[in-house]
Design an enzyme around this catalytic site. Structure first.
Site, short mmCIF file in Angstrom:
data_model
loop_
_atom_site.label_atom_id
_atom_site.label_comp_id
_atom_site.label_asym_id
_atom_site.label_seq_id
_atom_site.Cartn_x
_atom_site.Cartn_y
_atom_site.Cartn_z
N SER A 14 0.84 -1.19 0.00
CA SER A 14 0.00 0.00 0.00
C SER A 14 0.89 1.25 0.00
CB SER A 14 -0.96 -0.04 1.20
OG SER A 14 -2.00 0.89 1.04
N HIS A 34 -7.60 -5.51 -1.09
CA HIS A 34 -6.41 -4.81 -0.58
C HIS A 34 -5.82 -5.50 0.64
CE1 HIS A 34 -3.84 -1.29 -0.71
NE2 HIS A 34 -4.10 -1.00 0.55
#
Length: 660
Positions: free
Chosen positions: A522, A634
């Site tokens: 991320s 994610h």
């Protein structure tokens, strides 16, 4: 002799969470989550512990995920949510035995619930289609034709949602009350708004709910809390400001409501605070505003499952307990209404769940540290004495060699001190040289902490030293420190990380400076991309769920159009600044072999970010690899499909083994 840790040890580590103490303080229930390797799924079961004897018994055994256990006020029943029939439905179990009874069969299941103080009713929240009621049933079409999704508004998709990540159209969370006698349900809220169930007063006469009734939510970033009289539906606004507020809890006398929240002064980097609302005086005070650390748990880790610690817990004496992230720890804090605040647990650990008795004499805490995955403890708060209650991970700890990281700190360019940890390789021998991997956390407004991190231990087990630090932008330190990254991605944060590497090398002659690697996910993926575009010090890099191009991120991420402004300080009116901070701009400089890992259903950092970087580097004849993980979002590294989590770890290790 202990063995080295492997990627497959994820299957052996069990997560213990959700402690709930009974009203009489003599017993508790909790959740244990484990991974079934054969089924390739997570299963979470309900357990009971008799606190006077320490005897633990398992209460549920199905292939399901239990969540949100709560005692009735008389302590005779426990309600919980279970997905045993696909959707989460509400079940009630008698503590003296017998099968749990399913008490809801709602089309969309139950999102959350609260016991009514009477013990005869339960308040629930559930998604309902506009124009429908909570008990309406939708007939399933035998051969449904595909339907278009008509986009209306900018917040139309969200990472982590089932299916395509598109927010269900015309579907709103409503609150209702369930009568346990006849299982009838009466809807309480109406209107095409999202309602959250927050708290119920001790006398059962008032509810705290969250609802934002703005017509257009595209640029609205607030979560108002309302106090509602259940009989008259008269509303009083507790808070209606820009920012995020929730986790409300009534004091035992009903006089006060505590809740956590952060205003929008620093957008999503603002420290969270505990607020106290006086129901009689209709005034609000910020209890923790003078402490320069955030309330709550901001630790990043990869083994805790189903954690849902309360924002704040009251005692009968109107004292409060809450978590605070501070200096790499997540500690339990104690406070009184007159402003006395101090830590109620030691340094050097991560308290990721907690429950406190009404009299405040003891707590059950879920504790982890870098060499301890986590278990429940009975904690006598005043004496500071604790007794371990659960032992689900004993065998793992006995079998596996784990590395204790060394805490480090160093000064950086702006005069700040950056804190972090350095792990030596497992089986370290003096006089030998070892490769080193730099790990970078996501967020960026999270923090590495004194908690167990399987991925870091795995790299150490594979013969690597591991350096992980909290550069500017990380939570757990001052407000100025967490805010310092905004508008400066790739600036001071980059130098903080590289300064940490320089410091570690200067203090440890075992580090082989010709064998350095870097990885992160991320924001950590963004920073990995940025690093290899600005230095050739690393022999190999692995970027995960990353950002490579802020210009396209603006339009494709579920948060892109506002996150870019909040973090980079720019939008599509100034694409030059977005491009200036985009690692893709510096792709021609990349000489480090780079592996790109990304999930197909990542809507936070969509996979096109990986595709752009991969094709660009390939076209430039760079050394690059690309691995796509199907049907994951994610959060692959933390809650993703188990076998793909293992494969992800193997891909990381294999890339480093190949190039370092």
């Amino acid at each position: 002799m202990k063995r080295l840790l492997g990627a497959e040890d994820l299957y052996k580590i069990q997560s213990v969470s959700n402690p709930q103490i009974s009203p009489n303080g003599d017993e508790a229930v909790f959740i244990r989550t484990e991974i079934d390797e054969k089924d390739n799924k997570y299963y979470a079961q309900l357990f009971h512990v008799q606190l006077t004897t320490g005897v633990i018994s398992q209460w549920t055994f199905g292939k399901e995920r239990i969540s949100s256990p709560k005692w009735s006020q008389d302590g005779q029943q426990v309600a919980f949510l279970s997905n045993r029939d696909e959707k989460n439905q509400l079940y009630v179990m008698n503590k003296n035995g017998g099968e749990a009874k399913k008490v809801t069969t709602l089309d969309s299941g139950v999102n959350s619930f609260l016991w009514d103080p009477s013990g005869q009713k339960v308040w629930i929240s559930s998604k309902i289609k506009s124009g429908k009621t909570i008990t309406d049933k939708t007939e399933k079409e035998e051969n449904p034709l595909p339907k278009p999704y008509v986009v209306d508004g900018m917040k139309y998709k969200m990472d982590g949602l089932d299916g395509a990540g598109l927010v269900p159209q015309d579907s709103y969370s409503q609150i209702a009350v369930l009568d346990l006698k006849d299982e009838s349900i009466e809807q309480f809220t109406t209107g095409d708004y999202q309602h959250s169930l927050q708290a119920i007063s001790p006398d059962g006469k008032k509810l705290v709910i969250g609802v934002n009734r703005a017509d257009n939510l595209d640029f609205v970033f607030k979560s108002p809390l309302l106090l509602i009289d259940i009989e008259t539906k008269e509303e009083i606004t507790i808070v209606d400001e820009n920012g995020y507020y929730g986790g409300a809890a009534f004091s035992y006398d009903g006089r006060y409501i505590a809740f956590a929240g952060s205003d929008h002064a620093y957008k999503n980097a603002t420290h969270s605070t505990i607020y106290i609302y006086d129901v009689e005086g209709k005034t609000t005070l910020s209890l923790t505003e003078n402490i320069d650390s955030p309330v709550g748990d901001y630790a990043v880790a990869d083994i805790q499952q189903g954690v849902s610690a309360p924002s704040v817990v009251w005692t009968e004496a109107n004292e409060l307990y809450f978590q605070m992230s501070t200096m790499g720890d997540v500690r339990l804090y104690y406070a009184t209404l007159d402003g006395a605040i101090y830590p109620a647990s030691p340094e050097g650990e991560h308290i990721y769940e907690y429950a406190v008795t009404k009299d405040g004499k003891f707590a059950i805490i879920a504790v982890s540290n870098p060499t301890f995955p986590g278990e429940l403890y009975y904690y006598e708060i005043a004496a500071g004495e604790r007794k371990q209650l659960t032992h689900f991970n004993d065998q793992f700890i006995q079998d596996v060699e784990l590395v204790q990281p060394e805490e480090i700190s160093y000064h950086v360019s702006d005069g700040s001190t950056v804190y972090g940890w350095l792990m030596k390789p497992a089986g370290f021998e003096e006089g030998k040289k070892y490769p080193l991997i730099v790990e970078i956390h996501g967020g960026p407004h999270t923090m590495y902490a004194n908690t167990f991190f399987h991925e870091l231990q795995l790299l150490a087990a594979k013969g690597y030293g591991v350096l992980y630090v909290n550069p500017r932008g990380s939570h757990g330190y001052s407000q100025a420190f967490v805010d310092a990254v905004r508008g400066d991605y790739g600036g001071g944060d980059y130098t903080d990380i590289m300064s940490g590497l320089d410091y570690a090398i200067s203090q440890n002659d075992w580090i082989d400076t010709d064998k350095l690697g870097v990885t992160g996910g991320s924001y950590g993926g963004f920073m990995t991309n940025w690093i290899v575009g600005h230095t050739n010090r690393f022999k190999a890099a692995v970027t995960q769920r990353s950002i490579s191009n802020w210009i396209s991120f603006f339009g494709v991420s579920d948060i892109g159009y506002y996150f870019s402004d909040w973090q980079i300080g720019s939008d599509m009116l100034d694409p030059e600044k977005l491009w200036e901070h985009s690692p893709l701009k510096y792709a021609k400089n990349i000489e480090t072999p780079l592996l790109i890992l990304h999930s197909e259903k990542d809507f936070r950092c969509p996979i096109e970010q990986a595709e752009q970087l991969y094709i660009t580097l390939k076209s430039m004849k760079k050394e690059v690899g690309f691995v796509r993980f199907p049907d994951n979002n994610h959060n692959l590294s933390r809650t993703g499909t188990p076998n793909l989590r293992i494969e992800r770890l193997n891909q990381i290790v294999q890339w480093f083994e190949k190039y370092i």
